[in-house]
Write a protein that holds these residues in place. Structure first.
Motif, short mmCIF file in Angstrom:
data_model
loop_
_atom_site.label_atom_id
_atom_site.label_comp_id
_atom_site.label_asym_id
_atom_site.label_seq_id
_atom_site.Cartn_x
_atom_site.Cartn_y
_atom_site.Cartn_z
N ASP A 73 23.25 -8.46 30.47
CA ASP A 73 23.07 -9.79 29.88
C ASP A 73 21.60 -10.14 29.91
OD1 ASP A 73 25.75 -10.13 29.42
OD2 ASP A 73 26.08 -11.53 31.07
N TRP A 74 21.09 -10.64 28.79
CA TRP A 74 19.72 -11.10 28.68
C TRP A 74 19.73 -12.58 28.36
CZ3 TRP A 74 19.96 -5.87 27.52
CH2 TRP A 74 18.89 -5.09 27.91
N GLU A 75 18.98 -13.36 29.12
CA GLU A 75 18.66 -14.73 28.76
C GLU A 75 17.23 -14.70 28.27
OE1 GLU A 75 19.45 -17.77 31.71
OE2 GLU A 75 21.00 -16.49 32.58
N ILE A 76 16.99 -15.14 27.05
CA ILE A 76 15.66 -15.10 26.46
C ILE A 76 15.28 -16.52 26.05
CG2 ILE A 76 14.24 -14.16 24.59
CD1 ILE A 76 16.17 -11.72 24.60
N GLU A 77 14.14 -16.97 26.54
CA GLU A 77 13.66 -18.32 26.27
C GLU A 77 13.69 -18.61 24.78
OE1 GLU A 77 9.72 -20.97 27.31
OE2 GLU A 77 9.53 -18.80 27.23
N GLY A 78 14.19 -19.79 24.44
CA GLY A 78 14.27 -20.21 23.05
C GLY A 78 15.57 -19.84 22.37
N ARG A 79 16.44 -19.11 23.07
CA ARG A 79 17.75 -18.71 22.53
C ARG A 79 18.84 -19.38 23.36
NH1 ARG A 79 15.62 -16.69 18.02
NH2 ARG A 79 14.18 -15.05 18.49
N ALA A 80 19.74 -20.06 22.70
CA ALA A 80 20.81 -20.76 23.41
C ALA A 80 21.84 -19.78 23.98
CB ALA A 80 21.49 -21.77 22.49
N GLU A 81 22.09 -18.72 23.23
CA GLU A 81 23.14 -17.78 23.64
C GLU A 81 22.57 -16.67 24.51
OE1 GLU A 81 21.11 -15.98 20.22
OE2 GLU A 81 21.93 -17.99 20.50
N ILE A 82 23.41 -16.18 25.41
CA ILE A 82 23.08 -15.00 26.22
C ILE A 82 23.38 -13.78 25.37
CG2 ILE A 82 23.78 -13.64 28.23
CD1 ILE A 82 24.27 -16.29 29.68
N VAL A 83 22.48 -12.81 25.38
CA VAL A 83 22.68 -11.57 24.65
C VAL A 83 23.39 -10.60 25.59
CG1 VAL A 83 21.55 -9.60 23.55
CG2 VAL A 83 20.61 -11.92 23.26
N ARG A 84 24.60 -10.18 25.22
CA ARG A 84 25.35 -9.17 25.98
C ARG A 84 25.15 -7.84 25.25
NH1 ARG A 84 30.14 -9.04 29.34
NH2 ARG A 84 28.89 -10.52 30.50
N ALA A 85 24.39 -6.94 25.86
CA ALA A 85 24.09 -5.66 25.24
C ALA A 85 24.83 -4.54 25.94
CB ALA A 85 22.59 -5.41 25.27
#
Length: 121
Positions: A73-85
């Motif tokens: 899981d990535w939390e990236i500033e400026g993105r509301a959703e968590i990226v599940r890769a």
């Protein structure tokens, strides 16, 4: 004046490596191994078990990753959703954007981090 770069796994003398061999050599997670380090780029293999703690941070350069195994899981500033890769996915974090990486799932994850050389924090 030429600068000496830290040695990586691959370069003029070694053009090929197998992830399975690297895993066997490094053993159980966590571990990190530089794959390519030269004046243009850095490629680093990162293996972490699920739940491994990482700090929220940013780099002065763009960074991107290819997930080779597991889930992250990535939390990236400026993105509301968590990226599940998952294995086979590519994730990008722009320069100067905080990001937080969390390995999840039931087995270690391995990702290849690719960045321009220098200018990290």
């Amino acid at each position: 004046m030429a600068t000496t770069m830290p040695a990586g796994l691959l370069g003029a003398e070694a053009l090929h490596a197998r992830v399975e061999d690297i895993k066997r050599r490094n053993g159980a997670a966590p571990w990190v191994e530089k794959g390519v380090v030269n004046e243009q780029m850095s490629g680093t293999l990162i293996c972490q078990p699920p739940g491994h703690q990482t700090d929220r941070h940013y780099h002065l350069v763009d960074e991107w990753w290819v997930v080779l195994e597991g889930e992250i899981d990535w939390e990236i500033e400026g993105r509301a959703e968590i990226v599940r890769a998952r294995a086979g996915d590519i994730v990008y974090a722009p320069a100067r954007h905080y990001h937080h990486i969390r390995p999840v799932g039931d087995r270690p994850s391995i990702r290849l981090a690719i960045t321009p050389a220098g200018g990290f924090h």
